[in-house]
Design a protein around this motif. Structure first.
Motif, PDB file in Angstrom:
ATOM      1  N   GLY A 660     -10.230   7.272 -11.625  1.00 28.91           N
ATOM      2  CA  GLY A 660     -10.107   6.740 -12.980  1.00 28.91           C
ATOM      3  C   GLY A 660      -8.697   6.606 -13.486  1.00 28.91           C
ATOM      4  N   GLY A 661      -7.698   6.580 -12.592  1.00 32.39           N
ATOM      5  CA  GLY A 661      -6.312   6.585 -13.041  1.00 32.39           C
ATOM      6  C   GLY A 661      -5.607   5.249 -13.023  1.00 32.39           C
ATOM      7  N   LEU A 662      -6.268   4.182 -12.565  1.00 35.68           N
ATOM      8  CA  LEU A 662      -5.607   2.877 -12.472  1.00 35.68           C
ATOM      9  C   LEU A 662      -5.786   2.118 -13.779  1.00 35.68           C
ATOM     10  CD1 LEU A 662      -4.054   0.848 -10.729  1.00 35.68           C
ATOM     11  CD2 LEU A 662      -6.277  -0.048  -9.953  1.00 35.68           C
ATOM     12  N   THR A 663      -4.714   1.986 -14.547  1.00 35.42           N
ATOM     13  CA  THR A 663      -4.754   1.269 -15.824  1.00 35.42           C
ATOM     14  C   THR A 663      -4.290  -0.176 -15.630  1.00 35.42           C
ATOM     15  OG1 THR A 663      -2.474   1.838 -16.390  1.00 35.42           O
ATOM     16  CG2 THR A 663      -4.205   3.411 -17.025  1.00 35.42           C
ATOM     17  N   LYS A 669       2.008  -3.924 -12.693  1.00 35.30           N
ATOM     18  CA  LYS A 669       3.190  -3.616 -11.867  1.00 35.30           C
ATOM     19  C   LYS A 669       2.865  -3.718 -10.383  1.00 35.30           C
ATOM     20  CE  LYS A 669       5.220  -0.460 -15.294  1.00 35.30           C
ATOM     21  NZ  LYS A 669       5.642   0.947 -15.563  1.00 35.30           N
ATOM     22  N   LEU A 670       1.672  -3.235 -10.023  1.00 33.16           N
ATOM     23  CA  LEU A 670       1.286  -3.273  -8.620  1.00 33.16           C
ATOM     24  C   LEU A 670       1.018  -4.693  -8.133  1.00 33.16           C
ATOM     25  CD1 LEU A 670      -1.053  -0.149  -8.482  1.00 33.16           C
ATOM     26  CD2 LEU A 670       1.154  -0.410  -7.329  1.00 33.16           C
ATOM     27  N   LEU A 671       0.738  -5.610  -9.053  1.00 32.98           N
ATOM     28  CA  LEU A 671       0.553  -6.999  -8.662  1.00 32.98           C
ATOM     29  C   LEU A 671       1.847  -7.613  -8.138  1.00 32.98           C
ATOM     30  CD1 LEU A 671      -1.711  -8.318 -11.587  1.00 32.98           C
ATOM     31  CD2 LEU A 671      -2.403  -7.779  -9.236  1.00 32.98           C
ATOM     32  N   GLU A 672       2.947  -6.926  -8.333  1.00 34.54           N
ATOM     33  CA  GLU A 672       4.236  -7.383  -7.810  1.00 34.54           C
ATOM     34  C   GLU A 672       4.700  -6.565  -6.614  1.00 34.54           C
ATOM     35  OE1 GLU A 672       6.907  -7.242 -11.106  1.00 34.54           O
ATOM     36  OE2 GLU A 672       5.846  -8.784 -12.255  1.00 34.54           O
ATOM     37  N   GLU A 676       1.067  -7.245   0.630  1.00 31.46           N
ATOM     38  CA  GLU A 676       0.033  -8.200   0.209  1.00 31.46           C
ATOM     39  C   GLU A 676      -1.326  -7.536  -0.002  1.00 31.46           C
ATOM     40  OE1 GLU A 676      -0.898 -11.167   3.172  1.00 31.46           O
ATOM     41  OE2 GLU A 676      -0.450  -9.789   4.824  1.00 31.46           O
ATOM     42  N   TYR A 677      -1.649  -6.519   0.810  1.00 29.23           N
ATOM     43  CA  TYR A 677      -2.939  -5.855   0.639  1.00 29.23           C
ATOM     44  C   TYR A 677      -2.971  -5.012  -0.634  1.00 29.23           C
ATOM     45  CZ  TYR A 677      -4.583  -7.296   5.243  1.00 29.23           C
ATOM     46  OH  TYR A 677      -5.007  -8.033   6.324  1.00 29.23           O
ATOM     47  N   VAL A 678      -1.845  -4.433  -1.013  1.00 21.91           N
ATOM     48  CA  VAL A 678      -1.780  -3.703  -2.280  1.00 21.91           C
ATOM     49  C   VAL A 678      -1.995  -4.661  -3.438  1.00 21.91           C
ATOM     50  CG1 VAL A 678      -0.272  -2.410  -3.836  1.00 21.91           C
ATOM     51  CG2 VAL A 678      -0.337  -1.836  -1.400  1.00 21.91           C
ATOM     52  N   ARG A 679      -1.341  -5.827  -3.390  1.00 21.50           N
ATOM     53  CA  ARG A 679      -1.532  -6.809  -4.461  1.00 21.50           C
ATOM     54  C   ARG A 679      -2.992  -7.282  -4.497  1.00 21.50           C
ATOM     55  NH1 ARG A 679       2.909  -8.965  -1.839  1.00 21.50           N
ATOM     56  NH2 ARG A 679       1.934 -10.995  -1.436  1.00 21.50           N
ATOM     57  N   ALA A 680      -3.543  -7.569  -3.335  1.00 30.09           N
ATOM     58  CA  ALA A 680      -4.916  -8.082  -3.271  1.00 30.09           C
ATOM     59  C   ALA A 680      -5.912  -7.052  -3.787  1.00 30.09           C
ATOM     60  CB  ALA A 680      -5.254  -8.477  -1.832  1.00 30.09           C
ATOM     61  N   TRP A 681      -5.780  -5.827  -3.311  1.00 28.86           N
ATOM     62  CA  TRP A 681      -6.726  -4.800  -3.750  1.00 28.86           C
ATOM     63  C   TRP A 681      -6.569  -4.475  -5.234  1.00 28.86           C
ATOM     64  CZ3 TRP A 681     -11.124  -2.702  -2.582  1.00 28.86           C
ATOM     65  CH2 TRP A 681     -11.611  -2.814  -1.279  1.00 28.86           C
ATOM     66  N   THR A 682      -5.371  -4.573  -5.751  1.00 35.13           N
ATOM     67  CA  THR A 682      -5.179  -4.331  -7.185  1.00 35.13           C
ATOM     68  C   THR A 682      -5.972  -5.354  -8.002  1.00 35.13           C
ATOM     69  OG1 THR A 682      -2.985  -3.377  -6.798  1.00 35.13           O
ATOM     70  CG2 THR A 682      -3.475  -4.130  -9.030  1.00 35.13           C
ATOM     71  N   ILE A 683      -5.996  -6.602  -7.535  1.00 32.12           N
ATOM     72  CA  ILE A 683      -6.786  -7.635  -8.207  1.00 32.12           C
ATOM     73  C   ILE A 683      -8.247  -7.212  -8.278  1.00 32.12           C
ATOM     74  CG2 ILE A 683      -7.662  -9.989  -7.982  1.00 32.12           C
ATOM     75  CD1 ILE A 683      -4.925 -10.665  -6.632  1.00 32.12           C
ATOM     76  N   GLN A 684      -8.797  -6.780  -7.150  1.00 32.33           N
ATOM     77  CA  GLN A 684     -10.215  -6.395  -7.141  1.00 32.33           C
ATOM     78  C   GLN A 684     -10.470  -5.168  -7.999  1.00 32.33           C
ATOM     79  OE1 GLN A 684     -12.355  -6.231  -3.372  1.00 32.33           O
ATOM     80  NE2 GLN A 684     -13.534  -4.446  -4.075  1.00 32.33           N
TER      81      GLN A 684
END
Length: 795
Positions: A660-663, A669-672, A676-684
């Motif tokens: 429950g910690g992802l705001t 910030k993580l979208l940048e 690429e997998y960090v950006r992609a998973w952040t979207i989901q």
């Protein structure tokens, strides 16, 4: 005699691929009367049967379609011969007609069933008993016409012999309606015996053993150099193991399926769950606990959140054991119902925890489920008849994650969180993407405007020949063993040689071996290459259903072990006395006793970087169970920033989400992030609970235009399907402006699945998207959907 109204007969015969010339002459017996070669008197008059296979024949009506939605009998008249329909594939025998004189130059009849030499129809000269023509089926139940040139035999007596001397899969023969013809008849779907012979699959495989003892079965297997296959447990200690899971102590929870293949009346189930434990590390169990009995049609299980999740159609159940004393706290709790079991080997199966904190499972194509909470109306239920589903353990939400394929019985995630499954009958390997639709063995997608679906990633098949997957059962040694698979695992255990890291393993049922596919990244997805077989069990009874790697990187496998390799509903056709669990160890790997529940949350965070993903997966789930903790979340955030590799960083991102910690602010910030997998998973992950917020949509639109990664664009296309159609155009427009994606394996169709809802809802937006799109396939589908909408409105 078969009588038709001429116009209707011509229509029916043309529709089925059989021309009207099937109304040729019926041969006469020695008494001058028409012979019963079409069985229309409902008996075997004029035929002599031997063996069990032809008892209870002929068959009345189409008994195929009710049990298989992909096939029909296609018989003529009311009656036909089908040796599977009474006794399945085990019975054998022959059926021989009375002799009759050849009075016309051509003959024809209908044939189907197995493609084996031992499942055939013969035409035999009566004067010398010489077979002058023979033909087998094509591993299909659909009867098809065969034309025979009888000119060399005119004026001579012949007879028909129908042979079923084969047992096991497709060990049966279908036949109907022999007739004479004055001229050579033309049939649009006629069997060509010469082509059938040329296309014949390789000869039968030679398997060294069958029906071995558990100890001998372990010894008989061929394993790579440096590996050892150990017998962890065998009958009578385990029987009919259909599913298993591994807990935080490395113990095995095994479901025994005694009720299969037919669900018992409520309260009369015989299935149970056992716990096996190796307390001294010698590779064999020395403690066995019966956790629960009396379950009904169990097909899947997973451990977590203070209990056990159990699939037993029509239910997904939770059996609580919150004090971990291996005794259920109460009766099973019904979380969901509506899982169907029309086909009891295509029920919910092979559960596993996803990196996002959901429980994932598979579901087969010929079982039609309508899933929801007990008592929920249809409007609150989810239909599924093929694909991957998921269930959230704390939000109690059920979703169809991806739709299609056949009867998947194996699912796993790679180190980047990419989902893979195996399949049967159709090509065997799929990269499963949220919201995607995949090639189906049968039936239609729920949305009629899908237009096209995503195909296999494999560049090969595991069966031989060109007659289809069933034709090569038991003949496909060189290709990989056959079309039927069970269990799938991407090895990430850390103790095998490096060349096995990330390889995709699946068991081949008919081939009695573990196939290995080699995934190679390509665009937004993968190509699966044919690797060498990993383990050969050299035992035709071997049937590994699933496998898992443990805390030391060794692999456990459950073996159903049965002479019968194919599903059928004959209760007596399955051997209930067998079952094995094997352990595959490399380089005498030592055993490590563990109990991850005893570790602090901060210690669990440290495990997220362990090379063996067993630790990361269990640690993440335990952190999720413990719930939000600001101190732990702070540790995880530091871990994301300072992780030494992308695998550890992704594990930490998933852990931050499940606790429950992802705001939204952190997510932006993580979208940048540079990965690429960090950006992609952040979207989901930012859109797991709710549709994208306006601020996120602005970022998504920019990423759709400028992000160089096809993986990121893939995840944007997925999340658009969860976005209200009116809010999608800014992102869709930018996604469709990438001409470089036109030939990607996934992206054109994923863009269309995202766009269809908007195109359907708003014609003006549809025209704008059509004018701007640079993806030809999407342009075609937009135009097609607009046209279909216009036709519907005009009507």
């Amino acid at each position: 005699m078969k009588i038709f109204v001429p116009a209707l007969a011509a229509f029916a015969l043309t529709f089925s691929g059989i021309s009207a010339e099937r109304t040729g002459a019926i041969p006469l017996g020695r008494d001058g009367k028409a012979l019963n070669l079409g069985f229309e008197d409902g008996t075997l008059k004029d035929w002599t049967a031997s063996g069990k296979a032809f008892q209870g024949q002929p068959i009345k009506g189409d008994t195929v379609a009710p049990r298989r939605s992909d096939m029909k009998s296609e018989h003529d008249g009311k009656y036909w011969i089908g040796t599977y329909e009474r006794f399945g594939d085990d019975a054998q025998g022959t059926l021989t007609s009375a002799p009759f004189k050849v009075t016309q130059p051509y003959g024809s009849f209908l044939v189907a069933g197995g493609s084996f030499e031992n499942t055939r129809v013969e035409l035999v000269r009566a004067d010398d008993n010489q077979v002058f023509f023979k033909v087998s089926g094509n591993d299909s139940e659909n009867l098809r016409p065969v034309v025979v040139d009888l000119q060399p035999h005119q004026g001579k007596e012949i007879f028909i012999r129908i042979v079923d001397q084969q047992s096991g899969g497709w060990g049966h023969i279908n036949f109907d309606d022999f007739r004479f013809h004055a001229q050579k008849p033309e049939f649009t779907n006629a069997v060509d015996p010469a082509k059938q012979l040329a296309d014949a699959p390789p000869p039968m495989d030679v398997v060294k053993f069958a029906g071995l003892s558990p100890e001998d079965a372990a010894k008989a297997a061929s394993v790579p150099e440096g590996f050892e296959l150990k017998l962890f447990a065998g009958e009578p200690d385990v029987k009919q193991p259909i599913a298993f899971a591994m807990d935080d102590r490395g113990r095995l929870w095994v479901a025994e399926a005694y009720t299969y293949p037919r669900r018992a009346p409520e309260g009369q189930g015989k299935d149970r769950i056992l716990i096996f434990e190796d307390t001294n590390g010698d590779g064999k169990f020395d403690k066995r606990t019966v956790f629960i009995e009396g379950l009904n049609l169990v097909s899947g299980l997973e451990v977590g959140f203070g209990g056990v999740y159990v699939g037993a159609a029509p239910y997904l159940m939770f059996i609580p054991d919150r004090n971990h004393d291996d005794v259920p706290d109460s009766k099973p709790e019904i979380l969901l119902d509506g899982f169907a079991y029309q086909d009891t080997h295509e029920t919910l199966n092979t559960f596993t925890w996803g990196p996002d904190g959901w429980l994932y499972g598979c579901h087969g194509v010929f079982t039609y489920s309508n899933v929801g909470k007990p008592g929920a109306p249809d409007s609150e239920r989810t239909r599924i008849n093929a694909g991957v589903w998921r269930y959230h353990p704390t939000r109690h939400k059920f979703e169809l994650f991806a739709e299609g394929t056949s009867n998947p019985w194996g699912i796993d995630f790679d180190i980047h969180g990419q989902c893979f499954i195996e399949a049967c009958v159709i090509p065997h390997l799929f990269h499963m993407i949220q919201g995607a639709r995949y090639e189906r063995q049968g039936g239609q997608h729920f949305n009629p405007y899908v237009y096209d679906d995503i195909k296999t990633i494999a560049d090969h098949v595991h069966y031989a020949g060109n007659k289809g997957p069933h034709a090569a059962n038991g003949r496909s040694d060189a290709a990989g063993g056959g079309h039927a698979h069970a269990g799938l695992m991407l090895y990430q255990g850390g103790s095998f040689p490096e060349k096995y890291d990330g390889m995709i393993f699946m068991n081949n049922i008919h081939g009695a071996r573990l196939n290995m596919d080699i995934p190679e990244r390509q665009g937004s997805g993968f190509v699966g290459h044919h690797g060498p077989d990993f383990v050969k069990f050299n035992d035709s009874w071997s049937q590994i259903l699933n496998f898992l790697y443990d805390q030391d990187g060794s692999i456990y496998m459950i073996d159903w072990y049965d002479k019968n390799q194919c599903h059928h509903n004959n209760v007596e056709g399955h051997d209930r006395s067998n079952g094995r669990i094997f352990k595959l160890v490399y380089n005498k790997q030592k055993w490590t006793p563990i109990d991850l529940q005893k570790k602090s949350s901060h210690e669990l965070v440290e495990l997220l970087s362990n090379k063996n993903q067993f630790y990361a997966r269990h640690a993440r789930r335990i952190l999720q169970e413990r719930g939000p903790d600001q101190s732990v979340q702070s540790d995880i955030r530091d871990f994301i920033q300072n992780a030494k590799n992308e695998t550890a960083r992704l594990n930490a991102l998933w852990a931050l989400h499940v606790t429950g910690g992802l705001t939204d602010a952190e997510g932006v910030k993580l979208l940048e992030n540079g990965n690429e997998y960090v950006r992609a998973w952040t979207i989901q992950l930012l859109c797991e609970k709710d549709a994208p917020r306006p601020e996120l949509l602005k970022h998504f639109a920019k990423m759709a235009a400028a992000d160089p990664s096809p993986i990121v664009r893939l995840y944007l296309a997925s999340v658009m399907q969860k976005t209200p159609p009116q809010d999608r155009p800014p992102v869709l427009k930018n996604l469709l402006a990438h001409p470089e994606d036109a030939n990607d394996h996934n992206l054109p169709l994923m863009y269309w699945y995202a766009a269809e809802g908007t195109v359907s809802a708003d014609s003006q937006q549809a025209i704008k998207l059509l004018s701007d799109a640079k993806i030809p396939k999407v342009r075609q589908f937009i135009a097609r959907r607009v046209a279909s909408k216009a036709v519907a409105q005009n009507n």
